[in-house]
Design a protein around this motif. Structure first.
Motif, PDB file in Angstrom:
ATOM      1  N   ALA A   1       5.597  19.048  -3.388  1.00 14.20           N
ATOM      2  CA  ALA A   1       5.704  17.681  -2.866  1.00 14.20           C
ATOM      3  C   ALA A   1       6.229  17.619  -1.434  1.00 14.20           C
ATOM      4  N   ARG A   2       5.557  18.321  -0.545  1.00 14.28           N
ATOM      5  CA  ARG A   2       5.980  18.352   0.854  1.00 14.28           C
ATOM      6  C   ARG A   2       4.933  17.807   1.817  1.00 14.28           C
ATOM      7  N   HIS A   3       3.882  17.191   1.309  1.00 12.82           N
ATOM      8  CA  HIS A   3       2.850  16.657   2.195  1.00 12.82           C
ATOM      9  C   HIS A   3       2.146  15.458   1.562  1.00 12.82           C
ATOM     10  N   MET A   4       1.835  14.475   2.407  1.00 16.23           N
ATOM     11  CA  MET A   4       0.979  13.362   2.003  1.00 16.23           C
ATOM     12  C   MET A   4       0.247  12.850   3.230  1.00 16.23           C
ATOM     13  N   THR A   5      -1.049  12.614   3.086  1.00 14.84           N
ATOM     14  CA  THR A   5      -1.865  12.009   4.136  1.00 14.84           C
ATOM     15  C   THR A   5      -2.431  10.699   3.635  1.00 14.84           C
ATOM     16  N   ALA A   6      -2.426   9.682   4.488  1.00 18.51           N
ATOM     17  CA  ALA A   6      -3.106   8.420   4.198  1.00 18.51           C
ATOM     18  C   ALA A   6      -3.937   8.037   5.419  1.00 18.51           C
ATOM     19  N   THR A   7      -5.147   7.525   5.180  1.00 18.35           N
ATOM     20  CA  THR A   7      -6.030   7.117   6.266  1.00 18.35           C
ATOM     21  C   THR A   7      -6.277   5.619   6.178  1.00 18.35           C
TER      22      THR A   7
ATOM     23  N   ALA B   1      -6.386  -0.472  13.844  1.00 22.53           N
ATOM     24  CA  ALA B   1      -5.782   0.779  13.370  1.00 22.53           C
ATOM     25  C   ALA B   1      -6.679   1.528  12.386  1.00 22.53           C
ATOM     26  N   ALA B   2      -7.817   0.960  12.049  1.00 20.89           N
ATOM     27  CA  ALA B   2      -8.717   1.583  11.084  1.00 20.89           C
ATOM     28  C   ALA B   2      -9.096   2.988  11.510  1.00 20.89           C
ATOM     29  N   GLY B   3      -9.080   3.896  10.563  1.00 19.29           N
ATOM     30  CA  GLY B   3      -9.486   5.269  10.820  1.00 19.29           C
ATOM     31  C   GLY B   3      -8.369   6.201  11.215  1.00 19.29           C
ATOM     32  N   ILE B   4      -7.182   5.663  11.487  1.00 17.28           N
ATOM     33  CA  ILE B   4      -6.051   6.518  11.848  1.00 17.28           C
ATOM     34  C   ILE B   4      -5.541   7.232  10.605  1.00 17.28           C
ATOM     35  N   ALA B   5      -5.432   8.542  10.709  1.00 20.61           N
ATOM     36  CA  ALA B   5      -4.891   9.347   9.609  1.00 20.61           C
ATOM     37  C   ALA B   5      -3.424   9.636   9.901  1.00 20.61           C
TER      38      ALA B   5
ATOM     39  N   HIS C   1       0.864  -1.186   0.000  1.00 17.35           N
ATOM     40  CA  HIS C   1       0.000   0.000   0.000  1.00 17.35           C
ATOM     41  C   HIS C   1       0.896   1.230   0.000  1.00 17.35           C
ATOM     42  N   GLN C   2       0.751   2.076  -1.023  1.00 16.00           N
ATOM     43  CA  GLN C   2       1.714   3.151  -1.226  1.00 16.00           C
ATOM     44  C   GLN C   2       1.020   4.446  -1.651  1.00 16.00           C
ATOM     45  N   ALA C   3       1.555   5.537  -1.145  1.00 14.67           N
ATOM     46  CA  ALA C   3       1.119   6.874  -1.566  1.00 14.67           C
ATOM     47  C   ALA C   3       2.358   7.752  -1.605  1.00 14.67           C
ATOM     48  N   PHE C   4       2.610   8.383  -2.732  1.00 12.73           N
ATOM     49  CA  PHE C   4       3.831   9.188  -2.850  1.00 12.73           C
ATOM     50  C   PHE C   4       3.627  10.319  -3.848  1.00 12.73           C
ATOM     51  N   ILE C   5       4.402  11.352  -3.627  1.00 12.81           N
ATOM     52  CA  ILE C   5       4.435  12.490  -4.544  1.00 12.81           C
ATOM     53  C   ILE C   5       5.862  13.017  -4.524  1.00 12.81           C
TER      54      ILE C   5
ATOM     55  N   PHE D   1      -4.789   1.324   3.179  1.00 14.81           N
ATOM     56  CA  PHE D   1      -5.456   2.615   3.311  1.00 14.81           C
ATOM     57  C   PHE D   1      -6.160   2.920   1.989  1.00 14.81           C
ATOM     58  N   SER D   2      -7.311   3.533   2.097  1.00 11.71           N
ATOM     59  CA  SER D   2      -8.105   3.818   0.904  1.00 11.71           C
ATOM     60  C   SER D   2      -8.137   5.304   0.582  1.00 11.71           C
ATOM     61  N   GLU D   3      -7.912   6.120   1.599  1.00  9.93           N
ATOM     62  CA  GLU D   3      -7.919   7.574   1.392  1.00  9.93           C
ATOM     63  C   GLU D   3      -6.483   8.094   1.394  1.00  9.93           C
ATOM     64  N   LYS D   4      -6.193   8.967   0.454  1.00 10.15           N
ATOM     65  CA  LYS D   4      -4.899   9.646   0.456  1.00 10.15           C
ATOM     66  C   LYS D   4      -5.077  11.032  -0.149  1.00 10.15           C
ATOM     67  N   GLU D   5      -4.242  11.950   0.314  1.00 13.35           N
ATOM     68  CA  GLU D   5      -4.367  13.334  -0.139  1.00 13.35           C
ATOM     69  C   GLU D   5      -3.014  14.027  -0.023  1.00 13.35           C
ATOM     70  N   ALA D   6      -2.654  14.774  -1.046  1.00  8.94           N
ATOM     71  CA  ALA D   6      -1.454  15.595  -1.018  1.00  8.94           C
ATOM     72  C   ALA D   6      -1.868  17.051  -1.130  1.00  8.94           C
ATOM     73  N   MET D   7      -1.443  17.864  -0.171  1.00 10.91           N
ATOM     74  CA  MET D   7      -1.764  19.286  -0.200  1.00 10.91           C
ATOM     75  C   MET D   7      -0.628  20.058  -0.855  1.00 10.91           C
TER      76      MET D   7
END
Length: 271
Positions: free
Chosen positions: A90-96, A104-108, A56-60, A76-82
């Motif tokens: 490319a200084r932020h990434m969130t995964a929930t 651990a479900a629901g931890i952002a 499971h990966q999220a990157f920018i 994780f199913s939700e991810k967001e980069a601001m």
């Protein structure tokens, strides 16, 4: 359920993927958050992480600088980069974490790489320092608007500020050095406390214990001089504070072959 999360400024993930692989094989945190990956998305070593079990990966990222990533054994199913300060740098990434992550479900997880700020601690003379202060202000505004601490959440990363006296090798000598100036330390601590985050490291290992996560490449013998700073942080929302069990700095990683100047910081939670 025990949850382990590591933050590590890797200073080029492609250059150090072998080192990262060895770390993951040996220590196997559930989630690894990287900063300063220095690689565009199409060249991120996703396959290598997948083979290590971090499917499971999220990157920018960007070529040659900045970049953040979250790789996880847990889904994780939700991810967001601001984009921060109007820049897509490319200084932020969130995964929930989702339901399949069990307790651990629901931890952002909010992974940040705050700008270093250059060498001159004056926003009028140094645009990089002005950008750093503006970035902190924007995190504060995000915290007020989005209220991330209203839920189970972890904020971590290379925040590029050593806030306390014993987060640096010499408080007096570094008061006018970027990363430990009063405007930076005061701003970061006010932001943390007012938004409801708990500093995991200082909760378990309070002042006056010296804690460092970074040692400069400029030091001829970093270990002997030990002129470190605690620039890498893991913060917890109130919902997770009672679950805090351990936080460690893998100091030995600074002595590995061709190392990053930062070392992994790992938090352990009992959910």
């Amino acid at each position: 359920m025990q949850l382990t999360v590591t933050s590590w400024n890797i200073n080029s993930v492609r250059l150090r993927i072998g080192m990262v692989g060895e770390f993951l094989t040996r220590y196997a945190p559930d989630i690894l958050c990287l900063q300063e990956t220095k690689t565009p998305d199409e060249q991120f070593p996703a396959k290598a992480f997948h083979q290590l079990g971090y499917v499971h990966q999220a990157f920018i990222g960007q070529k040659g600088y900045n970049g953040v990533a979250i790789v996880s054994k847990l889904p994780f199913s939700e991810k967001e980069a601001m984009s921060m300060c109007g820049r897509n740098d490319a200084r932020h990434m969130t995964a929930t974490l989702d339901k399949a992550a069990g307790a651990a479900a629901g931890i952002a997880i909010h992974n940040f790489y705050i700008p270093a700020g250059g060498d001159i601690p004056d926003p009028e003379k140094n645009d990089k320092f002005a950008h750093k202060l503006a970035f902190l202000d924007e995190i504060g505004a995000w915290g007020v608007t989005k209220k991330p601490t209203d839920r189970p959440a972890i904020l971590l990363g290379d925040l590029n500020i050593a806030p306390y006296e014993h987060d640096v090798w010499s408080h007096k000598q570094l008061l006018d050095v970027v990363s430990h100036t009063p405007i930076e330390t005061t701003t970061l601590e006010k932001l943390r406390s007012e938004l409801g985050w708990t500093d995991a490291a200082r909760t378990l290992r309070p002042e006056p214990e010296k804690l460092y996560s970074w040692w400069s490449y400029r030091a001829q013998d970093w270990e002997a001089s030990n002129r470190g700073r605690r620039l890498d942080h893991i913060w917890l929302s109130d919902a997770l504070k009672p679950t805090l069990r351990d936080l460690s700095f893998l100091r030995e990683a600074r002595g590995w072959e061709r190392p990053s100047d930062h070392v992994p910081v790992t938090v352990t939670l009992e959910l």
